[in-house]
Design a protein around this motif. Structure first.
Motif, mmCIF file in Angstrom:
data_model
loop_
_atom_site.group_PDB
_atom_site.id
_atom_site.type_symbol
_atom_site.label_atom_id
_atom_site.label_comp_id
_atom_site.label_asym_id
_atom_site.label_seq_id
_atom_site.Cartn_x
_atom_site.Cartn_y
_atom_site.Cartn_z
ATOM 1 N N ASP A 14 -1.539 19.272 6.661
ATOM 2 C CA ASP A 14 -1.778 18.417 5.501
ATOM 3 C C ASP A 14 -1.656 19.172 4.185
ATOM 4 O O ASP A 14 -1.733 18.579 3.122
ATOM 5 N N SER A 92 1.545 -1.280 -8.503
ATOM 6 C CA SER A 92 1.139 -1.202 -7.094
ATOM 7 C C SER A 92 2.119 -1.950 -6.208
ATOM 8 O O SER A 92 2.427 -1.525 -5.095
ATOM 9 N N SER A 95 5.150 0.214 -5.644
ATOM 10 C CA SER A 95 4.953 1.333 -4.724
ATOM 11 C C SER A 95 4.824 0.832 -3.288
ATOM 12 O O SER A 95 5.385 1.441 -2.373
ATOM 13 N N THR A 96 4.140 -0.284 -3.089
ATOM 14 C CA THR A 96 4.065 -0.778 -1.712
ATOM 15 C C THR A 96 5.435 -1.249 -1.225
ATOM 16 O O THR A 96 5.798 -1.024 -0.076
ATOM 17 N N ILE A 99 7.445 1.807 -0.324
ATOM 18 C CA ILE A 99 6.949 2.456 0.895
ATOM 19 C C ILE A 99 7.316 1.627 2.116
ATOM 20 O O ILE A 99 7.701 2.156 3.154
ATOM 21 N N LYS A 105 6.572 8.323 0.670
ATOM 22 C CA LYS A 105 5.423 8.067 -0.190
ATOM 23 C C LYS A 105 5.169 9.232 -1.132
ATOM 24 O O LYS A 105 4.714 9.056 -2.250
ATOM 25 N N ILE A 108 6.793 9.276 -4.644
ATOM 26 C CA ILE A 108 6.462 8.253 -5.638
ATOM 27 C C ILE A 108 5.250 8.701 -6.424
ATOM 28 O O ILE A 108 4.240 9.126 -5.844
ATOM 29 N N VAL A 110 2.680 7.295 -9.292
ATOM 30 C CA VAL A 110 2.254 6.176 -10.119
ATOM 31 C C VAL A 110 1.449 6.740 -11.278
ATOM 32 O O VAL A 110 0.488 7.477 -11.067
ATOM 33 N N ASP B 23 -9.415 15.899 0.850
ATOM 34 C CA ASP B 23 -9.316 15.808 2.294
ATOM 35 C C ASP B 23 -10.542 16.455 2.912
ATOM 36 O O ASP B 23 -10.460 17.550 3.461
ATOM 37 N N GLY B 26 -10.376 17.289 6.606
ATOM 38 C CA GLY B 26 -9.477 18.392 6.886
ATOM 39 C C GLY B 26 -10.170 19.710 6.611
ATOM 40 O O GLY B 26 -10.112 20.637 7.397
ATOM 41 N N ASP B 167 -5.962 11.648 4.117
ATOM 42 C CA ASP B 167 -4.752 12.440 4.023
ATOM 43 C C ASP B 167 -3.891 11.994 2.861
ATOM 44 O O ASP B 167 -3.390 12.804 2.097
ATOM 45 N N GLY B 168 -3.708 10.691 2.789
ATOM 46 C CA GLY B 168 -2.905 10.156 1.713
ATOM 47 C C GLY B 168 -3.526 10.574 0.398
ATOM 48 O O GLY B 168 -4.711 10.382 0.190
ATOM 49 N N ASP B 171 -2.938 9.421 -5.182
ATOM 50 C CA ASP B 171 -1.967 8.825 -6.088
ATOM 51 C C ASP B 171 -1.499 7.458 -5.603
ATOM 52 O O ASP B 171 -1.708 6.454 -6.259
ATOM 53 N N VAL B 172 -0.863 7.440 -4.465
ATOM 54 C CA VAL B 172 -0.227 6.208 -4.028
ATOM 55 C C VAL B 172 -0.861 5.724 -2.746
ATOM 56 O O VAL B 172 -0.891 6.438 -1.750
ATOM 57 N N GLN B 173 -1.340 4.520 -2.778
ATOM 58 C CA GLN B 173 -1.815 3.903 -1.558
ATOM 59 C C GLN B 173 -1.427 2.450 -1.603
ATOM 60 O O GLN B 173 -1.405 1.845 -2.659
ATOM 61 N N PRO B 174 -1.107 1.888 -0.453
ATOM 62 C CA PRO B 174 -0.711 0.488 -0.454
ATOM 63 C C PRO B 174 -1.891 -0.455 -0.640
ATOM 64 O O PRO B 174 -2.093 -1.379 0.122
#
Lengths: 113, 375
Positions: A14, A92, A95-96, A99, A105, A108, A110, B23, B26, B167-168, B171-174
């Protein structure tokens, strides 16, 4: 239950590549930037900058307009290249959308509040 | 804004801290991480976890030096824990109302608030109820973890899911709205964290589940065991982690007219972060896609309407990018410029890395074209 200790586990998975962004310090070429800008009143603009070459900006704009039910245009900027500009705050959603269509991801970014 | 004397800012602290432990699982699972750091990250996400580790420690005290206490003592401990929970609940009650006063400006949206008990409490829902449910949940899962394997596996799964979610990057998450992103993270973490904390706690309470059954031990169990014996060996590690945390006064934003916002305490915040105001301001402007100026009183005047919460989000991102050390998460860093490139040097771990220059990117033409000289 499987034996957990035998599973190969990468402790740095990670973390990513530490030298990844030091290669091109300060260059923003690799990212797709999604920004927002305020207009008058409650109105806003969303801009998408840094779209990779393999995507057709015109078709993407058309898809965006249909999907988000907003208007938008393609702007050719001298420095920034082709920029998709949409009406309203679509960050948003963009971005979705990207993705969902297999855009990585991590490329990108934002911006905005 | 003056620093609140003590506890009332705890909620704020929590918020601020989450961003540094992007994280947490982690870090938790990383056996190479130094111990105090890891403890920090477990405490980062909420008092529940805090409580877990403290109870483990307390138990160690109670048990003296016995490495594997008998299960018979478990009931006793449970009582102790109850007492402790009760204590903690009282504390929470004390805290929350003050939080409400402080947080009201940036009250979190209900969608995110409902998903997490902590944030929900901040949003001003039934405070006691959430507290109780929280406690109940925790106790239940703890008991289960002692007995059946299924629940334990579920916990594992949930913690794994939490790891994924954590983990994500922030910044960007759906998620439906970008404004919620940080909150969504906040929402995820407390869920991910307590499960890990419970695993640790349930293991460290002495009745290691794999002793009674013939199943294999799992990684979290062994990890918990490791930390237990580590803390027994060096109790100083636990106490050292409780010290300072990184707090920043919330930005005070008010409106000037209808089209400008004033960010009054920029200089205070910059001082607290040890950053040049120009750098922070440049970042703010580029992120917000606007411009502005600094007035005579050292306040920042930003074009456009912005709320405190929005500025807070941007500042949070600034801190992640330009203030906290990526290696050790410490905020004691120095930003220096060499040959047009900014370098960030960490004071506590000595690491040094380059950071991205601030670039404003594309700014669309807004307003009348005639005002624009080039257009």
């Amino acid at each position: 239950m499987s034996v957990q200790n035998l599973n190969s586990f990468d402790p740095f998975a990670d973390e990513g590549d530490p030298l990844e962004d030091s290669q091109n310090v300060g260059s923003q070429a690799n990212y797709i930037h999604i920004r927002i800008q305020q207009r008058n009143g409650r109105k806003t603009l969303t801009t998408l900058q840094g779209l990779p070459k393999q995507y057709d900006a015109k078709k993407l704009l058309k898809a965006f307009k249909k999907e988000f039910a907003c208007n938008g245009t393609l702007v050719d900027d001298e420095e920034m290249g082709r920029v998709i500009q949409l009406q309203g705050d679509q960050r948003s959603k963009i971005s979705t959308f990207l993705i969902e269509h297999q855009v990585d991801k991590s490329t990108i970014k934002v911006h905005g509040f | 804004m003056s620093e609140p004397l003590f506890d009332p800012s705890l909620k704020k602290r929590k918020k601020k801290q989450v961003q540094f432990t992007v994280d947490p699982l982690g870090a938790d699972a990383d056996p190479t991480a130094p111990a105090p750091d890891t403890i920090d990250s477990t405490t980062a996400d909420g008092t529940t976890v805090d409580m877990g580790s403290s109870t483990a420690h307390e138990q160690m005290k109670l048990n003296g030096d016995t490495e594997a206490p008998k299960p018979a003592a478990a009931a006793e401990e449970e009582d102790e824990m109850k007492a402790m929970f009760g204590d903690l609940k009282k504390k929470k009650k004390k805290k929350v109302p003050m939080d409400l006063g402080e947080d009201s400006g940036s009250s979190t949206p209900v969608a995110a608030g409902a998903s997490t008990p902590d944030v929900g409490a901040a949003a001003g829902e039934a405070v006691e109820d959430t507290d109780f449910s929280d406690l109940k949940k925790k106790k239940k899962s703890k008991k289960k973890a002692n007995f059946d394997l299924e629940a334990f596996e579920k916990e594992l799964q949930s913690s794994a899911g939490g790891a994924d979610a954590a983990d994500g990057d922030d910044d960007v998450q759906p998620t439906p709205a970008v404004d919620l992103d940080d909150d969504a993270d906040l929402g995820d973490d407390p869920f991910a964290q307590p499960s890990a904390g419970e695993v640790l706690a349930s293991v460290s309470s002495g009745n290691e589940a794999w002793l009674t059954s013939d199943r294999d031990y799992t990684y979290p169990e062994l990890l918990g065991r490791f930390y237990e014996s580590l803390h027994i060996a060096n109790p100083s590690l636990l106490s050292a982690s409780g010290g300072k945390r990184y707090t920043i006064a919330p930005p005070s934003i008010h409106r000037e007219g209808t089209k400008k916002s004033i960010f009054a305490n920029v200089s205070d915040i910059c001082k607290k972060m040890h950053r040049q105001p120009e750098h922070v301001i440049a970042f703010l402007f580029s992120e917000l896609g606007t411009n502005g100026s600094v007035d005579g009183a050292g306040q920042l005047v930003i074009k456009g309407r912005f709320q405190q919460k929005q500025i807070e989000n941007v500042l949070r991102r600034y801190i992640v990018e330009y203030v906290t050390c990526k290696t050790c998460k410490s905020p004691d860093t120095l930003l220096t410029k060499e040959n047009r490139i900014f370098f960030m040097a960490c004071e506590s771990c000595g690491s040094r890395r380059s950071v991205n220059a601030i670039k404003s990117g594309f700014v669309a033409q807004v307003g009348k074209r005639s005002r624009n000289k080039t257009g």
